[in-house]
Design an enzyme around this catalytic site. Sequence first.
Site, PDB file in Angstrom:
ATOM      1  N   LYS A 111       0.844  -1.203   0.000  1.00 48.78           N
ATOM      2  CA  LYS A 111       0.000   0.000   0.000  1.00 48.78           C
ATOM      3  C   LYS A 111       0.876   1.248   0.000  1.00 48.78           C
ATOM      4  O   LYS A 111       0.601   2.214  -0.699  1.00 48.78           O
ATOM      5  CB  LYS A 111      -0.922   0.004   1.225  1.00 48.78           C
ATOM      6  CG  LYS A 111      -2.115  -0.930   1.077  1.00 48.78           C
ATOM      7  CD  LYS A 111      -3.311  -0.385   1.848  1.00 48.78           C
ATOM      8  CE  LYS A 111      -4.640  -0.951   1.433  1.00 48.78           C
ATOM      9  NZ  LYS A 111      -4.904  -2.348   1.629  1.00 48.78           N
ATOM     10  N   LYS A 193      -4.212 -10.137  -7.783  1.00 44.86           N
ATOM     11  CA  LYS A 193      -5.201 -11.041  -7.181  1.00 44.86           C
ATOM     12  C   LYS A 193      -6.609 -10.434  -7.271  1.00 44.86           C
ATOM     13  O   LYS A 193      -6.761  -9.208  -7.282  1.00 44.86           O
ATOM     14  CB  LYS A 193      -4.819 -11.409  -5.745  1.00 44.86           C
ATOM     15  CG  LYS A 193      -5.226 -10.434  -4.689  1.00 44.86           C
ATOM     16  CD  LYS A 193      -5.178 -11.049  -3.290  1.00 44.86           C
ATOM     17  CE  LYS A 193      -5.832 -10.071  -2.338  1.00 44.86           C
ATOM     18  NZ  LYS A 193      -6.460 -10.610  -1.190  1.00 44.86           N
ATOM     19  N   LYS A 196     -11.433  -6.981  -3.566  1.00 41.55           N
ATOM     20  CA  LYS A 196     -12.568  -6.065  -3.406  1.00 41.55           C
ATOM     21  C   LYS A 196     -12.207  -4.672  -3.863  1.00 41.55           C
ATOM     22  O   LYS A 196     -13.066  -3.874  -4.215  1.00 41.55           O
ATOM     23  CB  LYS A 196     -12.933  -5.963  -1.926  1.00 41.55           C
ATOM     24  CG  LYS A 196     -13.427  -7.228  -1.356  1.00 41.55           C
ATOM     25  CD  LYS A 196     -13.587  -7.044   0.151  1.00 41.55           C
ATOM     26  CE  LYS A 196     -13.409  -8.338   0.851  1.00 41.55           C
ATOM     27  NZ  LYS A 196     -12.337  -8.328   1.834  1.00 41.55           N
TER      28      LYS A 196
HETATM   29  P1  ATP Z   1      -9.260  -8.170  -0.548  1.00 36.15           P
HETATM   30  O1  ATP Z   1      -7.865  -8.077  -1.078  1.00 36.15           O
HETATM   31  O2  ATP Z   1     -10.221  -8.693  -1.535  1.00 36.15           O
HETATM   32  O3  ATP Z   1      -9.706  -6.900   0.098  1.00 36.15           O
HETATM   33  P2  ATP Z   1      -8.372  -9.507   1.778  1.00 36.15           P
HETATM   34  O4  ATP Z   1      -7.514 -10.693   1.581  1.00 36.15           O
HETATM   35  O5  ATP Z   1      -7.648  -8.268   2.105  1.00 36.15           O
HETATM   36  O6  ATP Z   1      -9.299  -9.301   0.551  1.00 36.15           O
HETATM   37  P3  ATP Z   1     -10.474 -10.741   3.394  1.00 36.15           P
HETATM   38  O7  ATP Z   1     -11.713 -10.427   2.711  1.00 36.15           O
HETATM   39  O8  ATP Z   1     -10.528 -10.679   4.847  1.00 36.15           O
HETATM   40  O9  ATP Z   1      -9.351  -9.714   2.979  1.00 36.15           O
HETATM   41  O10 ATP Z   1      -9.998 -12.168   2.963  1.00 36.15           O
HETATM   42  C1  ATP Z   1     -10.658 -13.266   3.486  1.00 36.15           C
HETATM   43  C2  ATP Z   1      -9.973 -14.514   3.054  1.00 36.15           C
HETATM   44  O11 ATP Z   1     -10.054 -14.642   1.628  1.00 36.15           O
HETATM   45  C3  ATP Z   1      -8.496 -14.556   3.417  1.00 36.15           C
HETATM   46  O12 ATP Z   1      -8.182 -15.845   3.875  1.00 36.15           O
HETATM   47  C4  ATP Z   1      -7.814 -14.261   2.119  1.00 36.15           C
HETATM   48  O13 ATP Z   1      -6.534 -14.857   2.061  1.00 36.15           O
HETATM   49  C5  ATP Z   1      -8.766 -14.904   1.102  1.00 36.15           C
HETATM   50  N1  ATP Z   1      -8.663 -14.264  -0.201  1.00 36.15           N
HETATM   51  C6  ATP Z   1      -8.813 -12.949  -0.503  1.00 36.15           C
HETATM   52  N2  ATP Z   1      -8.657 -12.730  -1.816  1.00 36.15           N
HETATM   53  C7  ATP Z   1      -8.385 -13.948  -2.370  1.00 36.15           C
HETATM   54  C8  ATP Z   1      -8.108 -14.383  -3.711  1.00 36.15           C
HETATM   55  N3  ATP Z   1      -8.082 -13.545  -4.713  1.00 36.15           N
HETATM   56  N4  ATP Z   1      -7.869 -15.710  -3.908  1.00 36.15           N
HETATM   57  C9  ATP Z   1      -7.901 -16.599  -2.877  1.00 36.15           C
HETATM   58  N5  ATP Z   1      -8.146 -16.238  -1.598  1.00 36.15           N
HETATM   59  C10 ATP Z   1      -8.386 -14.941  -1.336  1.00 36.15           C
END
Ligand code: ATP
Length: 331
Positions: A111, A193, A196
């Site tokens: 970030k 990846k 959101k």
């Molecule tokens: P984002 O990057 O979408 O905001 P995040 O990883 O920061 O997501 P969470 O929503 O809390 O935050 O993620 C919940 C779970 O989903 C975690 O175990 C994370 O590792 C998994 N996860 C998030 N994005 C992916 C992805 N693209 N592929 C596989 N697993 C994912």
Amino acid sequence: MKRMLSGIKPTGQLHLGNYIGALRHFVESQDEFEMFAFIANLHCITVPQDPAELQKNLRDCVALYLACGLDPKKATIFLQTDVPAHAQLGYIMCCHTYLGELNRMTQFKDKQAHGETNLSGGLYTYPSLMAADILLYDADYVPVGDDQKQHVELTRDLAIRMNNRYGDLFKVPEPLIAKTGARIMSLSDPSKKMSKSDETNKGCIYLLDTEKQARKKVMSAVTDSLANVHFDPENQPGIANLMQIMSSLQNDRPFGEIEQEFAGRGYGDFKRAVADEVCAKLNEIQGRYNEILASDVIETTLKDGAAKAGVIASAKLAKVQKAIGMEIVSK
Ligand code: ATP
Ligand code: LTN
């Protein structure tokens, strides 16, 4: 019974990456493990949130936990702030985390590297809070996507450090990262990846997308010009990503079988098949989601979950405070 714990931070709507990388494993594990699944609302506010939107996302997240198949009779489902021990142990863990460790965490570094300004102190220290989330429950396993591995590793280091310093306080947890689907990539840019925070909104399939929206995103997924459905993440990242999605939604079907089925057929056919699979899953989830929203099951689930989690968490917090020497009157 071994214990498993994981959380999701609904800073936006849950997406297919969350389902494939994390949620489906919570559901698969609830019979075999004592499962704790929580909504990490303290983690949500590490980045700015609109209050009304956050509240909706939190409710949706609980509803989607249930709609994806988590059963409150088997799993303990709760909201992080309903168990105040998370924030309390989080502070203690933060005091035992070195700045050097936090500086190495890639999520924060990324970030910063993107030039994002006004990053909060909460975002910087959130790996310490995540360690508390896990250690409060003596979790054996933590099922997460690939991006969270580093945080679970820090949790292990902190547990070992505190155990060495104060005696046997915590179980040292292990991350569980699936071979398939631990990193679902964006459909519009398979080098990133699925997230959101996808600004274009084209690369991310939300669990609450309409069939039309989801189908359009799959059909316009970026692929390559090799016209060969083959699992080669390096040279064909877009196709490899669609294959991961299909495999995960078909009970980890081997890639070789998918290659065989689509040998000599165009990408159009393959994408249509992936879209069918995705839409079938979304339909199933959304059907249950609507029923759940119309009932009072969210409230009862969270109330029961917080009561169960609270007992375990406050006992652990009391043990830690005592071991550190912070208490005068024992709890
Ligand atoms: P984002 O990057 O979408 O905001 P995040 O990883 O920061 O997501 P969470 O929503 O809390 O935050 O993620 C919940 C779970 O989903 C975690 O175990 C994370 O590792 C998994 N996860 C998030 N994005 C992916 C992805 N693209 N592929 C596989 N697993 C994912
Ligand atoms: N940091 C995670 C969410 C999270 C979590 C946890 C996951 C918070 N606490 C404890 C597993 C265990 C994320 O951003 N995805």
